[in-house]
Design an enzyme around this catalytic site. Sequence first.
Site, PDB file in Angstrom:
ATOM      1  N   GLY A  16      -7.099  -9.584   3.866  1.00  0.00           N
ATOM      2  CA  GLY A  16      -7.522  -9.606   2.474  1.00  0.00           C
ATOM      3  C   GLY A  16      -8.816  -8.870   2.175  1.00  0.00           C
ATOM      4  O   GLY A  16      -9.124  -8.613   1.016  1.00  0.00           O
ATOM      5  N   ASP A  17      -9.582  -8.511   3.203  1.00  0.00           N
ATOM      6  CA  ASP A  17     -10.820  -7.767   2.941  1.00  0.00           C
ATOM      7  C   ASP A  17     -11.119  -6.825   4.111  1.00  0.00           C
ATOM      8  O   ASP A  17     -12.205  -6.861   4.697  1.00  0.00           O
ATOM      9  CB  ASP A  17     -11.974  -8.745   2.700  1.00  0.00           C
ATOM     10  CG  ASP A  17     -13.183  -8.070   2.046  1.00  0.00           C
ATOM     11  OD1 ASP A  17     -13.053  -6.913   1.587  1.00  0.00           O
ATOM     12  OD2 ASP A  17     -14.260  -8.695   1.991  1.00  0.00           O
ATOM     13  N   VAL A  18     -10.130  -5.983   4.417  1.00  0.00           N
ATOM     14  CA  VAL A  18     -10.296  -5.030   5.512  1.00  0.00           C
ATOM     15  C   VAL A  18     -11.226  -3.912   5.053  1.00  0.00           C
ATOM     16  O   VAL A  18     -11.009  -3.305   4.010  1.00  0.00           O
ATOM     17  CB  VAL A  18      -8.930  -4.431   5.923  1.00  0.00           C
ATOM     18  CG1 VAL A  18      -9.112  -3.330   6.961  1.00  0.00           C
ATOM     19  CG2 VAL A  18      -8.002  -5.518   6.454  1.00  0.00           C
TER      20      VAL A  18
END
Length: 250
Positions: free
Chosen positions: A94-96
């Site tokens: 979700g927050d690469v």
Amino acid sequence: MMEEAQTKEFAREMFILSQINHRNVVKLLGCCLEAEVPMLVYEFVSNGTLDQYIHGGKGINSDRAFGTCLRVAVESAEALAYMHSSASPPIIHGDVKTANILLDDKLTAKVSDFGASKLAPTDEATIATLVQGTCGYLDPEYLITCLLTDKSDVYSFGVVLLELLTRKKALYLDGSAKDRSLVLCFMTAAKVGQHQELLDRQVRDEMRIEVLEEITHLVIRCLNMSGEERPTMKEVAERLEMLRRKQMHI
Ligand SMILES: *[C@@H]1O[C@H](CO)[C@@H](O)[C@H](O)[C@H]1NC(C)=O
Ligand SMILES: *[C@@H]1O[C@H](CO)[C@@H](O)[C@H](O)[C@H]1NC(C)=O
């Protein structure tokens, strides 16, 4: 601040994450739910982030820098592929972004901040205000559907690859408005076949031409507007490893 139900959900997810044992995922050692704000304890990873490595200038100018970047890319892709397809239940990051890929003392990649996105409640009324992720990396489809999928991670990972290849930040605020987004610049150039010109000079010098072509093609596929058209993280990891081998055997 959390309600009791949220705390339970949080504890469940922390339990799942603590079972994950992958050499390229930062190990969650424990958590404390007794404090008002939960605390997580992770293994210590000493050598900063990939973001600092690419943009901080430290170490990047050595002759084998791109080889290291390519290895770090393979390792990160393998970590994400593992979380998507081997973890049960599957975990979407979700927050690469490059700032969430840590490097240890041997410059081995350790993906961090896993599972943050799964903490968002799933009822639709609240979900829209809870868009996580980072500008410049966020899957455009996620903004429309509010549905985070494994392909959202693939999109963000495409941006990470692009940063490695261009050594530019995902968003750079010194450019004119239309030049601010690395993805937009790159995709616009790709339409007229000029995307190779955006790549870093040292990267272009170091890499074999066919490897360069294949890796930019992979980036373009990861950045497709439609999640369905993007490759899986598993395929990305396999292709990158194949390209890394091709690159090494000059
Ligand atoms: C990070 O890794 C590089 C390359 O191995 C090394 O030269 C440097 O000293 C390391 N830095 C830290 C803070 O460990
Ligand atoms: C997305 O992928 C499809 C299938 O490969 C392709 O036809 C389409 O042009 C791609 N779209 C973009 C914006 O790249």
